[in-house]
Write a protein that holds these residues in place. Structure first.
Motif, PDB file in Angstrom:
ATOM      1  N   LEU A 228     -23.826  20.546  14.561  1.00 26.18           N
ATOM      2  CA  LEU A 228     -22.744  19.854  15.269  1.00 26.18           C
ATOM      3  C   LEU A 228     -23.235  18.514  15.820  1.00 26.18           C
ATOM      4  CD1 LEU A 228     -19.823  19.908  16.324  1.00 26.18           C
ATOM      5  CD2 LEU A 228     -20.713  20.983  18.407  1.00 26.18           C
ATOM      6  N   THR A 229     -24.419  18.502  16.398  1.00 25.13           N
ATOM      7  CA  THR A 229     -24.995  17.252  16.917  1.00 25.13           C
ATOM      8  C   THR A 229     -25.143  16.244  15.784  1.00 25.13           C
ATOM      9  OG1 THR A 229     -26.174  18.506  18.620  1.00 25.13           O
ATOM     10  CG2 THR A 229     -26.944  16.268  18.173  1.00 25.13           C
ATOM     11  N   TRP A 230     -25.652  16.699  14.656  1.00 24.47           N
ATOM     12  CA  TRP A 230     -25.823  15.834  13.473  1.00 24.47           C
ATOM     13  C   TRP A 230     -24.469  15.281  13.027  1.00 24.47           C
ATOM     14  CZ3 TRP A 230     -29.998  14.273  10.450  1.00 24.47           C
ATOM     15  CH2 TRP A 230     -29.670  13.686   9.227  1.00 24.47           C
ATOM     16  N   ASP A 231     -23.493  16.158  12.864  1.00 23.72           N
ATOM     17  CA  ASP A 231     -22.184  15.724  12.357  1.00 23.72           C
ATOM     18  C   ASP A 231     -21.546  14.685  13.275  1.00 23.72           C
ATOM     19  OD1 ASP A 231     -22.490  17.457  10.219  1.00 23.72           O
ATOM     20  OD2 ASP A 231     -21.061  18.951  10.969  1.00 23.72           O
ATOM     21  N   ILE A 232     -21.579  14.919  14.566  1.00 22.12           N
ATOM     22  CA  ILE A 232     -20.934  13.994  15.504  1.00 22.12           C
ATOM     23  C   ILE A 232     -21.669  12.662  15.567  1.00 22.12           C
ATOM     24  CG2 ILE A 232     -20.429  13.593  17.960  1.00 22.12           C
ATOM     25  CD1 ILE A 232     -19.790  16.632  18.133  1.00 22.12           C
ATOM     26  N   THR A 233     -22.989  12.709  15.653  1.00 26.45           N
ATOM     27  CA  THR A 233     -23.742  11.462  15.831  1.00 26.45           C
ATOM     28  C   THR A 233     -23.867  10.646  14.552  1.00 26.45           C
ATOM     29  OG1 THR A 233     -25.846  12.617  15.530  1.00 26.45           O
ATOM     30  CG2 THR A 233     -25.057  12.319  17.804  1.00 26.45           C
ATOM     31  N   ASN A 234     -23.557  11.240  13.426  1.00 26.56           N
ATOM     32  CA  ASN A 234     -23.620  10.492  12.169  1.00 26.56           C
ATOM     33  C   ASN A 234     -22.245  10.134  11.612  1.00 26.56           C
ATOM     34  OD1 ASN A 234     -26.508  10.108  11.367  1.00 26.56           O
ATOM     35  ND2 ASN A 234     -26.489  12.269  11.921  1.00 26.56           N
ATOM     36  N   ALA A 235     -21.192  10.428  12.356  1.00 23.30           N
ATOM     37  CA  ALA A 235     -19.835  10.026  11.975  1.00 23.30           C
ATOM     38  C   ALA A 235     -19.570   8.664  12.619  1.00 23.30           C
ATOM     39  CB  ALA A 235     -18.822  11.062  12.429  1.00 23.30           C
TER      40      ALA A 235
ATOM     41  N   VAL B  72     -16.869  -0.158  15.172  1.00 20.24           N
ATOM     42  CA  VAL B  72     -17.799   0.025  14.065  1.00 20.24           C
ATOM     43  C   VAL B  72     -16.995  -0.146  12.786  1.00 20.24           C
ATOM     44  CG1 VAL B  72     -19.275   1.622  12.797  1.00 20.24           C
ATOM     45  CG2 VAL B  72     -19.360   1.568  15.278  1.00 20.24           C
ATOM     46  N   GLU B  73     -17.494  -0.985  11.927  1.00 21.02           N
ATOM     47  CA  GLU B  73     -16.844  -1.219  10.636  1.00 21.02           C
ATOM     48  C   GLU B  73     -17.816  -0.783   9.539  1.00 21.02           C
ATOM     49  OE1 GLU B  73     -15.200  -4.991   7.975  1.00 21.02           O
ATOM     50  OE2 GLU B  73     -16.120  -5.347   9.927  1.00 21.02           O
ATOM     51  N   VAL B  74     -17.448   0.236   8.762  1.00 20.93           N
ATOM     52  CA  VAL B  74     -18.284   0.671   7.647  1.00 20.93           C
ATOM     53  C   VAL B  74     -18.080  -0.329   6.512  1.00 20.93           C
ATOM     54  CG1 VAL B  74     -18.694   2.478   5.940  1.00 20.93           C
ATOM     55  CG2 VAL B  74     -18.233   3.087   8.332  1.00 20.93           C
ATOM     56  N   LEU B  75     -19.166  -0.950   6.073  1.00 19.95           N
ATOM     57  CA  LEU B  75     -19.106  -1.974   5.029  1.00 19.95           C
ATOM     58  C   LEU B  75     -19.302  -1.381   3.643  1.00 19.95           C
ATOM     59  CD1 LEU B  75     -21.239  -4.664   6.905  1.00 19.95           C
ATOM     60  CD2 LEU B  75     -18.736  -4.480   6.802  1.00 19.95           C
ATOM     61  N   GLU B  76     -20.182  -0.381   3.544  1.00 20.92           N
ATOM     62  CA  GLU B  76     -20.360   0.320   2.269  1.00 20.92           C
ATOM     63  C   GLU B  76     -21.095   1.637   2.492  1.00 20.92           C
ATOM     64  OE1 GLU B  76     -23.789  -1.409  -0.312  1.00 20.92           O
ATOM     65  OE2 GLU B  76     -22.985  -3.115   0.817  1.00 20.92           O
ATOM     66  N   ARG B  77     -20.848   2.565   1.574  1.00 19.71           N
ATOM     67  CA  ARG B  77     -21.526   3.859   1.577  1.00 19.71           C
ATOM     68  C   ARG B  77     -22.097   4.099   0.190  1.00 19.71           C
ATOM     69  NH1 ARG B  77     -20.268   7.255   5.895  1.00 19.71           N
ATOM     70  NH2 ARG B  77     -18.400   6.683   7.025  1.00 19.71           N
ATOM     71  N   ASP B  78     -23.305   4.653   0.173  1.00 14.60           N
ATOM     72  CA  ASP B  78     -23.943   5.032  -1.085  1.00 14.60           C
ATOM     73  C   ASP B  78     -24.742   6.297  -0.810  1.00 14.60           C
ATOM     74  OD1 ASP B  78     -25.088   5.212  -3.576  1.00 14.60           O
ATOM     75  OD2 ASP B  78     -26.451   3.511  -3.309  1.00 14.60           O
ATOM     76  N   GLY B  79     -24.136   7.442  -1.092  1.00 15.25           N
ATOM     77  CA  GLY B  79     -24.785   8.714  -0.797  1.00 15.25           C
ATOM     78  C   GLY B  79     -25.004   8.868   0.699  1.00 15.25           C
ATOM     79  N   GLU B  80     -26.248   9.044   1.107  1.00 12.25           N
ATOM     80  CA  GLU B  80     -26.589   9.233   2.516  1.00 12.25           C
ATOM     81  C   GLU B  80     -26.892   7.911   3.231  1.00 12.25           C
ATOM     82  OE1 GLU B  80     -26.171  11.972   4.129  1.00 12.25           O
ATOM     83  OE2 GLU B  80     -25.769  13.213   2.379  1.00 12.25           O
ATOM     84  N   THR B  81     -26.626   6.794   2.567  1.00 17.45           N
ATOM     85  CA  THR B  81     -26.870   5.478   3.167  1.00 17.45           C
ATOM     86  C   THR B  81     -25.548   4.811   3.500  1.00 17.45           C
ATOM     87  OG1 THR B  81     -28.956   5.229   1.974  1.00 17.45           O
ATOM     88  CG2 THR B  81     -27.929   3.208   2.791  1.00 17.45           C
ATOM     89  N   VAL B  82     -25.466   4.282   4.726  1.00 16.08           N
ATOM     90  CA  VAL B  82     -24.262   3.602   5.194  1.00 16.08           C
ATOM     91  C   VAL B  82     -24.670   2.236   5.753  1.00 16.08           C
ATOM     92  CG1 VAL B  82     -22.300   3.683   6.782  1.00 16.08           C
ATOM     93  CG2 VAL B  82     -23.220   5.798   5.844  1.00 16.08           C
ATOM     94  N   ARG B  83     -23.985   1.203   5.294  1.00 16.26           N
ATOM     95  CA  ARG B  83     -24.168  -0.147   5.838  1.00 16.26           C
ATOM     96  C   ARG B  83     -22.941  -0.425   6.697  1.00 16.26           C
ATOM     97  NH1 ARG B  83     -23.177  -5.499   3.752  1.00 16.26           N
ATOM     98  NH2 ARG B  83     -24.607  -6.930   4.773  1.00 16.26           N
TER      99      ARG B  83
END
Length: 152
Positions: A18-25, A39-50
């Motif tokens: 739960l801690t992981w899910d909340i803090t990584n959303a 926060v603006e998500v610019l791109e996602r590639d698997g487990e990497t988020v810019r």
């Protein structure tokens, strides 16, 4: 260039998942971090988020914004972030660690940095400011995640 490091951790009364899910959303960071306005998500590639992080105005009216890339290593319980535009820092690398401790999660936060040459900030002043912000934000994260755990 000398590397400097500021570290802190908090024990959160919630399971690691739960801690992981909340803090990584990242989309929920406006509620997770007291200083986060957007926060603006610019791109996602698997487990990497810019993404771009923008603060609320500081008491002097200044608003800070930066772009960073975060990569999660789910099996290791580690997230590594590197800021792209670093302001007065030559670099800023952030590592979060998630370790089960009893029925809770020990969330560790480490910031490795160096100050750019010619910048009128001391390493000591930067470390003190980063440490104070880190402690404030960890307390805010703890409350946010524990509230979610009680609601679950």
């Amino acid at each position: 260039m000398t590397e400097n490091r500021v570290e802190d951790s908090v024990l959160i009364a919630a399971p690691v998942h739960l801690t992981w899910d909340i803090t990584n959303a990242l989309e929920g960071w406006t509620g997770l971090f007291s200083e986060c306005a957007k926060v603006e998500v610019l791109e996602r590639d698997g487990e990497t988020v810019r993404f771009r992080f923008t603060t609320h105005p500081h008491p002097d009216g200044a608003v800070h914004s930066w772009v960073a890339t975060r990569t999660a290593d789910v099996p290791a319980g580690v997230v590594v972030e590197r800021r792209e535009n670093t302001g007065p820092f030559a670099y800023m690398d952030i590592t979060w660690t998630y370790v089960a401790e009893g029925d809770g999660t020990r969330l560790g936060w480490s910031q490795a940095f160096a100050i750019k040459a010619g910048v009128p900030h001391s390493v000591e002043g930067a470390a003190k400011a980063l440490g104070a912000r880190m402690s404030t934000e960890l307390a805010h994260i703890k409350q946010h995640v524990e509230d979610a755990a009680r609601s679950a």
